[in-house]
Motif scaffolding. Sequence first.
Motif, PDB file in Angstrom:
ATOM      1  N   ASN A  34      -5.912   3.536  -5.779  1.00 52.91           N
ATOM      2  CA  ASN A  34      -6.645   3.312  -4.520  1.00 52.91           C
ATOM      3  C   ASN A  34      -5.876   2.361  -3.585  1.00 52.91           C
ATOM      4  O   ASN A  34      -6.416   1.372  -3.081  1.00 52.91           O
ATOM      5  CB  ASN A  34      -8.039   2.739  -4.828  1.00 52.91           C
ATOM      6  CG  ASN A  34      -8.965   2.811  -3.619  1.00 52.91           C
ATOM      7  OD1 ASN A  34      -8.813   3.683  -2.767  1.00 52.91           O
ATOM      8  ND2 ASN A  34      -9.907   1.882  -3.545  1.00 52.91           N
ATOM      9  N   LEU A  35      -4.613   2.686  -3.371  1.00 51.66           N
ATOM     10  CA  LEU A  35      -3.751   1.815  -2.568  1.00 51.66           C
ATOM     11  C   LEU A  35      -4.107   1.880  -1.094  1.00 51.66           C
ATOM     12  O   LEU A  35      -4.414   2.957  -0.564  1.00 51.66           O
ATOM     13  CB  LEU A  35      -2.282   2.223  -2.743  1.00 51.66           C
ATOM     14  CG  LEU A  35      -1.700   2.143  -4.152  1.00 51.66           C
ATOM     15  CD1 LEU A  35      -0.209   2.471  -4.119  1.00 51.66           C
ATOM     16  CD2 LEU A  35      -1.923   0.774  -4.772  1.00 51.66           C
ATOM     17  N   ASN A  36      -4.031   0.731  -0.442  1.00 52.37           N
ATOM     18  CA  ASN A  36      -4.232   0.724   1.006  1.00 52.37           C
ATOM     19  C   ASN A  36      -2.967   1.259   1.680  1.00 52.37           C
ATOM     20  O   ASN A  36      -1.948   1.499   1.031  1.00 52.37           O
ATOM     21  CB  ASN A  36      -4.593  -0.670   1.516  1.00 52.37           C
ATOM     22  CG  ASN A  36      -3.528  -1.714   1.206  1.00 52.37           C
ATOM     23  OD1 ASN A  36      -2.339  -1.411   1.148  1.00 52.37           O
ATOM     24  ND2 ASN A  36      -3.950  -2.958   1.017  1.00 52.37           N
ATOM     25  N   THR A  37      -3.015   1.424   2.980  1.00 55.26           N
ATOM     26  CA  THR A  37      -1.895   2.018   3.712  1.00 55.26           C
ATOM     27  C   THR A  37      -0.603   1.233   3.536  1.00 55.26           C
ATOM     28  O   THR A  37       0.470   1.809   3.295  1.00 55.26           O
ATOM     29  CB  THR A  37      -2.233   2.117   5.209  1.00 55.26           C
ATOM     30  OG1 THR A  37      -3.392   2.950   5.373  1.00 55.26           O
ATOM     31  CG2 THR A  37      -1.073   2.723   5.990  1.00 55.26           C
ATOM     32  N   GLU A  38      -0.688  -0.082   3.623  1.00 56.12           N
ATOM     33  CA  GLU A  38       0.509  -0.918   3.521  1.00 56.12           C
ATOM     34  C   GLU A  38       1.178  -0.767   2.153  1.00 56.12           C
ATOM     35  O   GLU A  38       2.401  -0.606   2.059  1.00 56.12           O
ATOM     36  CB  GLU A  38       0.150  -2.378   3.772  1.00 56.12           C
ATOM     37  CG  GLU A  38       1.359  -3.311   3.721  1.00 56.12           C
ATOM     38  CD  GLU A  38       0.984  -4.764   3.973  1.00 56.12           C
ATOM     39  OE1 GLU A  38       1.875  -5.628   3.877  1.00 56.12           O
ATOM     40  OE2 GLU A  38      -0.200  -5.035   4.256  1.00 56.12           O
ATOM     41  N   GLY A  89       4.951  11.443   6.781  1.00 54.89           N
ATOM     42  CA  GLY A  89       3.753  12.257   6.948  1.00 54.89           C
ATOM     43  C   GLY A  89       2.467  11.497   6.702  1.00 54.89           C
ATOM     44  O   GLY A  89       1.381  11.950   7.076  1.00 54.89           O
ATOM     45  N   SER A  90       2.555  10.323   6.075  1.00 58.14           N
ATOM     46  CA  SER A  90       1.353   9.533   5.774  1.00 58.14           C
ATOM     47  C   SER A  90       0.927   8.658   6.944  1.00 58.14           C
ATOM     48  O   SER A  90      -0.140   8.049   6.904  1.00 58.14           O
ATOM     49  CB  SER A  90       1.601   8.653   4.537  1.00 58.14           C
ATOM     50  OG  SER A  90       2.553   7.633   4.827  1.00 58.14           O
ATOM     51  N   TYR A  91       1.761   8.588   7.974  1.00 55.68           N
ATOM     52  CA  TYR A  91       1.377   7.830   9.162  1.00 55.68           C
ATOM     53  C   TYR A  91       0.430   8.662  10.028  1.00 55.68           C
ATOM     54  O   TYR A  91       0.504   9.885  10.066  1.00 55.68           O
ATOM     55  CB  TYR A  91       2.614   7.447   9.986  1.00 55.68           C
ATOM     56  CG  TYR A  91       3.410   6.301   9.402  1.00 55.68           C
ATOM     57  CD1 TYR A  91       3.118   4.981   9.739  1.00 55.68           C
ATOM     58  CD2 TYR A  91       4.449   6.543   8.514  1.00 55.68           C
ATOM     59  CE1 TYR A  91       3.848   3.930   9.200  1.00 55.68           C
ATOM     60  CE2 TYR A  91       5.187   5.498   7.970  1.00 55.68           C
ATOM     61  CZ  TYR A  91       4.881   4.194   8.325  1.00 55.68           C
ATOM     62  OH  TYR A  91       5.600   3.156   7.790  1.00 55.68           O
ATOM     63  N   SER A 105       3.663   4.660  15.534  1.00 55.13           N
ATOM     64  CA  SER A 105       4.665   3.901  16.288  1.00 55.13           C
ATOM     65  C   SER A 105       5.291   2.797  15.444  1.00 55.13           C
ATOM     66  O   SER A 105       6.384   2.320  15.748  1.00 55.13           O
ATOM     67  CB  SER A 105       4.031   3.302  17.546  1.00 55.13           C
ATOM     68  OG  SER A 105       2.975   2.416  17.203  1.00 55.13           O
ATOM     69  N   GLN A 106       4.616   2.384  14.367  1.00 56.52           N
ATOM     70  CA  GLN A 106       5.134   1.329  13.494  1.00 56.52           C
ATOM     71  C   GLN A 106       6.214   1.858  12.546  1.00 56.52           C
ATOM     72  O   GLN A 106       6.891   1.087  11.879  1.00 56.52           O
ATOM     73  CB  GLN A 106       3.991   0.729  12.667  1.00 56.52           C
ATOM     74  CG  GLN A 106       2.863   0.139  13.502  1.00 56.52           C
ATOM     75  CD  GLN A 106       1.660  -0.254  12.652  1.00 56.52           C
ATOM     76  OE1 GLN A 106       1.756  -0.350  11.435  1.00 56.52           O
ATOM     77  NE2 GLN A 106       0.522  -0.472  13.286  1.00 56.52           N
ATOM     78  N   ALA A 107       6.377   3.187  12.487  1.00 55.07           N
ATOM     79  CA  ALA A 107       7.297   3.798  11.533  1.00 55.07           C
ATOM     80  C   ALA A 107       8.657   4.095  12.153  1.00 55.07           C
ATOM     81  O   ALA A 107       9.403   4.913  11.625  1.00 55.07           O
ATOM     82  CB  ALA A 107       6.685   5.086  10.984  1.00 55.07           C
ATOM     83  N   ARG A 108       8.983   3.451  13.254  1.00 53.14           N
ATOM     84  CA  ARG A 108      10.223   3.747  13.967  1.00 53.14           C
ATOM     85  C   ARG A 108      11.452   3.628  13.059  1.00 53.14           C
ATOM     86  O   ARG A 108      12.321   4.493  13.053  1.00 53.14           O
ATOM     87  CB  ARG A 108      10.358   2.810  15.172  1.00 53.14           C
ATOM     88  CG  ARG A 108      11.587   3.072  16.030  1.00 53.14           C
ATOM     89  CD  ARG A 108      11.575   2.148  17.236  1.00 53.14           C
ATOM     90  NE  ARG A 108      10.400   2.378  18.049  1.00 53.14           N
ATOM     91  CZ  ARG A 108      10.316   3.314  18.986  1.00 53.14           C
ATOM     92  NH1 ARG A 108      11.358   4.109  19.209  1.00 53.14           N
ATOM     93  NH2 ARG A 108       9.222   3.456  19.702  1.00 53.14           N
ATOM     94  N   VAL A 109      11.533   2.550  12.303  1.00 59.67           N
ATOM     95  CA  VAL A 109      12.697   2.332  11.434  1.00 59.67           C
ATOM     96  C   VAL A 109      12.787   3.417  10.371  1.00 59.67           C
ATOM     97  O   VAL A 109      13.865   3.968  10.103  1.00 59.67           O
ATOM     98  CB  VAL A 109      12.637   0.943  10.776  1.00 59.67           C
ATOM     99  CG1 VAL A 109      13.767   0.782   9.759  1.00 59.67           C
ATOM    100  CG2 VAL A 109      12.737  -0.151  11.838  1.00 59.67           C
ATOM    101  N   ASP A 110      11.642   3.743   9.740  1.00 63.83           N
ATOM    102  CA  ASP A 110      11.636   4.779   8.707  1.00 63.83           C
ATOM    103  C   ASP A 110      12.030   6.133   9.289  1.00 63.83           C
ATOM    104  O   ASP A 110      12.790   6.889   8.678  1.00 63.83           O
ATOM    105  CB  ASP A 110      10.250   4.886   8.065  1.00 63.83           C
ATOM    106  CG  ASP A 110       9.949   3.720   7.139  1.00 63.83           C
ATOM    107  OD1 ASP A 110      10.899   3.194   6.541  1.00 63.83           O
ATOM    108  OD2 ASP A 110       8.776   3.336   7.017  1.00 63.83           O
TER     109      ASP A 110
END
Length: 375
Positions: free
Chosen positions: A155-159, A190-192, A198-203
Amino acid sequence: MSVPAFIDITEEDQASELRAYLKAKGAEISEENSEGGLHLDLAQIIEASDVCLKDDDKEVESVMNSIVSLLLILEAEKQETLIENLCEKLVKFREGERPSLRMQLLSNLFYGMDESAPVRYTVYCSLIKVAATCNAIAFIPTDLDQVRKWITDWNLNTEKKHTLLRLVYEALVDCKKSEAAAKVMVELLGSYTEDNASQARVDAHRCIVRALKDPNTFLFDHLLALKPVRFLEGELIHDLLTIFVSAKLAAYVKFYQSNKDFIDSLGLNHEQNMAKMRLLTFMGMAVEFKEISFDTMQQELQIEADEVEAFVIDAVRTKMVYCKIDQTQRKVVVSHSTHRTFGKQQWQQLYDSLSSWKGSLATVKTSLQTLSPSA
C-alpha cells in the motif's frame, strides 16, 4: 522462513549474550538488558552493531542473524524504526565491502517478514542499493509484475512508489539490463497523473535519452503518450524524440547541425544516431513501398552505392524489416516491415486485413460445402 539464531536460549538471554559479545568487541554498550523490554535492547544492539560488521569471520554472520531473528519476533508496530535503522547500517557501512553478507542479512529479513508488511519496502530498497554496488541485481527479484504486486501489497503512497521504481530502474541500468530497465521507466512515467506529471521532468528526460541511446530500441511512439513526456513539448529533447518517432534521416541531420552541443550534452553519439535513423527511415520506406531502388536508398539514407547491401543485411538482422536484395535490377524487395508508429491508421489497416482474411475463409468454406455437401 527459518532464520539462524545466535544461540538456542530465551530472547532475553539472547539479547544479553549479544550485548556481551558487542562489548567484548569494543562497542560502547552495557551488558545489562534494558528494563524497557526487547525492542529497547534491540535498538541499542543495532546501534552498536558496527563493531561486529568490521570483523571478517563466520561468527559475524551468526551474530547478525541473531539480531534479525529477534527483530522478526517483535510486534509489527515496534519493528519499523528498528528495521529502518538496521537497513541503513547495512547499506552505508563501508559501502562496497562484504556485499554478500549484507545481502544475505537483508534477504533473511525480507523473506522472514509477512509478505504484506509495509516495512518490507524499506528492506527491498536496501537490497536493491547493496546489490547495485556489486553488480548483483540478478540475485534480486525485479520482475515488473512482482514489483507491481508488492507496491499493492505494501500500500505504498505515490512518493514511495516512485522511489522504488526509480531505484529498480537505476540498478538495472547499472547492470546493463537495458530492456528490463526501459519497462520499469515506462511504468514509472505511466504512474504520474495530470496533477503531478510536471514533477517527473528529470525522469522523462532520462527515459528519452536512455531509449535513444539503447542500440536495441527502435520504437519510441509509446513514449510520446506518457504524460510526463508531454510536459516536455516545446523543448529540444521532445523535438529530438519526435524525429526518432516519425521523421526521416534528413530531419535528424538538420536538427544536429543546429543543435550539436545539445546532442553532445546528452551523451548521445552522433554516428550511432545516424545509424539508428537510417534504419528507422528505411522502415518507414518499407511500409510504404514493397520495392525500393538502390538510388532511392542512397538518396534517403545518405549512403554510397557500395554500402547498400551491407546496410540491408544489418537491417534484416534487427528483425524490424524483412526483405531481399535484387542486384540485377538494383532494388530491394520488401516482404514485411514493422510500423514505427501504430495509431488509428494502422489499426484500420489491421482491421481491413483481418476482415479480408475472414471473407476469404468464408469463401473457401462455401466452396468446400458446394463440392462436398456432407462436409
